[in-house]
Write an enzyme that holds these catalytic residues in place. Structure first.
Site, PDB file in Angstrom:
ATOM      1  N   HIS A 145      37.308 -12.228 -39.005  1.00 10.18           N
ATOM      2  CA  HIS A 145      38.227 -12.391 -38.695  1.00 10.18           C
ATOM      3  C   HIS A 145      38.680 -13.831 -39.528  1.00 10.18           C
ATOM      4  CE1 HIS A 145      41.188 -15.214 -35.984  1.00 10.18           C
ATOM      5  NE2 HIS A 145      42.107 -14.080 -35.551  1.00 10.18           N
ATOM      6  N   LYS A 147      39.635 -16.121 -43.234  1.00 11.06           N
ATOM      7  CA  LYS A 147      40.639 -16.366 -44.135  1.00 11.06           C
ATOM      8  C   LYS A 147      40.023 -17.277 -44.687  1.00 11.06           C
ATOM      9  CE  LYS A 147      42.377 -15.422 -39.966  1.00 11.06           C
ATOM     10  NZ  LYS A 147      42.454 -15.398 -38.805  1.00 11.06           N
ATOM     11  N   ASP A 152      37.112 -20.708 -58.761  1.00 11.70           N
ATOM     12  CA  ASP A 152      36.702 -21.477 -60.150  1.00 11.70           C
ATOM     13  C   ASP A 152      35.403 -21.568 -59.252  1.00 11.70           C
ATOM     14  OD1 ASP A 152      38.340 -20.085 -62.047  1.00 11.70           O
ATOM     15  OD2 ASP A 152      39.747 -21.993 -61.861  1.00 11.70           O
ATOM     16  N   HIS A 317      50.125 -20.696 -33.703  1.00 13.61           N
ATOM     17  CA  HIS A 317      49.153 -19.823 -33.941  1.00 13.61           C
ATOM     18  C   HIS A 317      47.200 -20.942 -34.443  1.00 13.61           C
ATOM     19  CE1 HIS A 317      46.578 -16.899 -36.838  1.00 13.61           C
ATOM     20  NE2 HIS A 317      46.489 -16.104 -35.337  1.00 13.61           N
ATOM     21  N   LYS A 319      44.465 -22.855 -34.380  1.00 19.35           N
ATOM     22  CA  LYS A 319      43.118 -22.577 -34.017  1.00 19.35           C
ATOM     23  C   LYS A 319      42.563 -24.332 -33.915  1.00 19.35           C
ATOM     24  CE  LYS A 319      43.698 -18.638 -36.053  1.00 19.35           C
ATOM     25  NZ  LYS A 319      44.189 -17.745 -34.455  1.00 19.35           N
ATOM     26  N   ASP A 324      38.346 -36.882 -28.393  1.00 23.15           N
ATOM     27  CA  ASP A 324      38.567 -38.397 -28.582  1.00 23.15           C
ATOM     28  C   ASP A 324      39.185 -38.835 -29.469  1.00 23.15           C
ATOM     29  OD1 ASP A 324      36.570 -38.540 -26.245  1.00 23.15           O
ATOM     30  OD2 ASP A 324      34.729 -38.343 -27.413  1.00 23.15           O
TER      31      ASP A 324
END
Length: 399
Positions: A145, A147, A152, A317, A319, A324
């Site tokens: 999952h 990405k 370079d 979407h 995540k 704090d």
């Protein structure tokens, strides 16, 4: 008699799948490659819209001079996916070393003809996490999952965006798509490159960690951070630690809120000791049952004082966890059982206040574009919704 026969066959298939999943996960966790990264200092740019992400990443790819390594969970066979392929082909023809890794099931729409064309143009292409024996069912569920893009060996990208038209707001049911991605330049890019190399070897069998050109000398940047890879373990206990150690507040942004018992217990204890808990999830789901799967948890958290929001302005979407108002975790892992126990994920823990403040400003926009979940409303849902909740509860690890 035939009804009983069908029932017994179905029961046997279900039991075989359960056993396959259980033993397949145990085998994978026992043999998984464990690693931990140190804190690094890199320059970090937050990107929160699809068009801005692809404009920035495509520009960096166009300027690549030696290597491009890309890993995406989903690459769609649409105009953006083809534009992505065309750009990689152009760079390969210029002599740049290009590697592309795609999750086999997440990128199932990519045809063998397209892969062959990429390979004929000099691009090395492999699919990650192919279904395989002896644990066929488990292997169909475990997804890479992550990405990751590294250019370079100097510029890296990590976050929630895949490659497809939905991510640039061209899917009417899910637009605009709200997500977070990071552009990383500096010493931390070497760890991101290492993660790509590990996944590449897992998929292709080729060892590329020893390529000097992939690991140039890098300078320190302004943001202190640490990458955190997880592969069906570790992330759950890390989230419990986050929640347990929070002193004032916890923000959770996720498309799927399906916590484990341990995580849920930690959240309830945090609320009881006076920690402010804020959760944002989407009003419009992108998969069946995931919205209903969260309701039973909302019914426990809201009476304890949690502020739970449904995002209204498109599909959410993110995540993201903020603790704090001074630490944030941003990456690929969702707040659900699949990310905790099954998928290969990669998160980035950030400790520098200026970057956390930048994330908080975007989060405030998320909250302003959301409405509070009404406890009375989710307590009085229809029988049909209750049935969906029950089904979701039974298969929650697969959602």
């Amino acid at each position: 008699m035939w009804v009983l026969t069908i029932f017994l066959i179905m029961a046997a298939i279900i039991l075989l799948c359960i056993a396959d999943f259980h033993f397949g996960r145990r085998y994978f966790v026992r043999n998984a490659y464990r690693r931990d990264y140190q804190k690094r200092h890199s320059d970090m740019e937050l990107i929160s819209t699809g068009p801005a992400f692809f404009e920035r990443m495509f520009s960096d790819i166009k300027n690549a001079s030696s290597s491009i390594n890309c890993l995406f969970y989903i690459v769609e066979n649409d105009h953006l996916g083809r534009q992505f392929f065309d750009l990689l082909i152009q760079k390969a023809k210029e002599g740049v070393e290009v590697r592309l890794l795609m999750d086999r099931i997440g990128s199932f729409k990519i045809r063998s003809k397209q892969v062959k064309e990429l390979q004929e143009c000099g691009i090395q292409v492999f699919f990650a996490e192919k279904p395989k024996l002896p644990f066929l069912f488990f292997s169909t569920q475990q997804r890479n999952h992550r990405k990751i893009t590294v250019i370079d060996g100097k510029i890296g990208y990590l976050g929630g965006y895949n490659v497809g038209k939905a991510y640039i707001d061209e899917e009417p049911k899910l637009s605009p798509w709200r997500d977070y991605h990071m552009r990383i330049a500096g010493e931390g890019t070497a760890d991101l490159q290492k993660e790509f190399c590990i996944d590449w070897k897992r998929a292709s069998g080729e060892e590329i960690l020893n390529k000097p050109s992939y690991f140039p000398e890098l300078e320190k940047g302004a943001v202190e951070h640490r990458f955190f890879p997880s592969e069906g373990f570790k992330i759950e206990s890390q989230f419990v630690s986050f929640i347990t150690n929070a002193r004032k507040s916890i923000f959770i942004g996720t498309p799927y809120f399906i916590p484990s018992k341990e995580v849920m217990d930690a959240l309830e204890k945090a609320l009881k000791r006076g920690i402010k808990v804020t959760i944002v999830t989407p009003e419009r789901p992108d998969h069946p049952l995931v919205k209903e799967a969260a309701f039973k948890f909302f019914r426990r958290l809201i009476p304890l004082g949690a502020d739970i929001y449904h995002y209204q302005n498109g599909f959410y979407h993110s995540k993201l966890i903020i603790l704090d108002d001074e630490f944030c975790d941003l990456g690929t892992a969702n707040f659900d059982l699949r990310s905790f126990y099954v998928n290969l994920e990669l998160n980035n823990f950030t400790y520098t206040q200026s970057f956390v403040d930048e994330v908080r400003k975007e989060v405030q926009k998320d909250i302003e574009g959301s409405t509070l979940v009404d406890l009375e409303k989710i307590n009085s849902v229809s029988i049909f919704t209750r049935v969906k909740e029950g089904i979701a509860s039974m298969i929650s690890i697969l959602l």
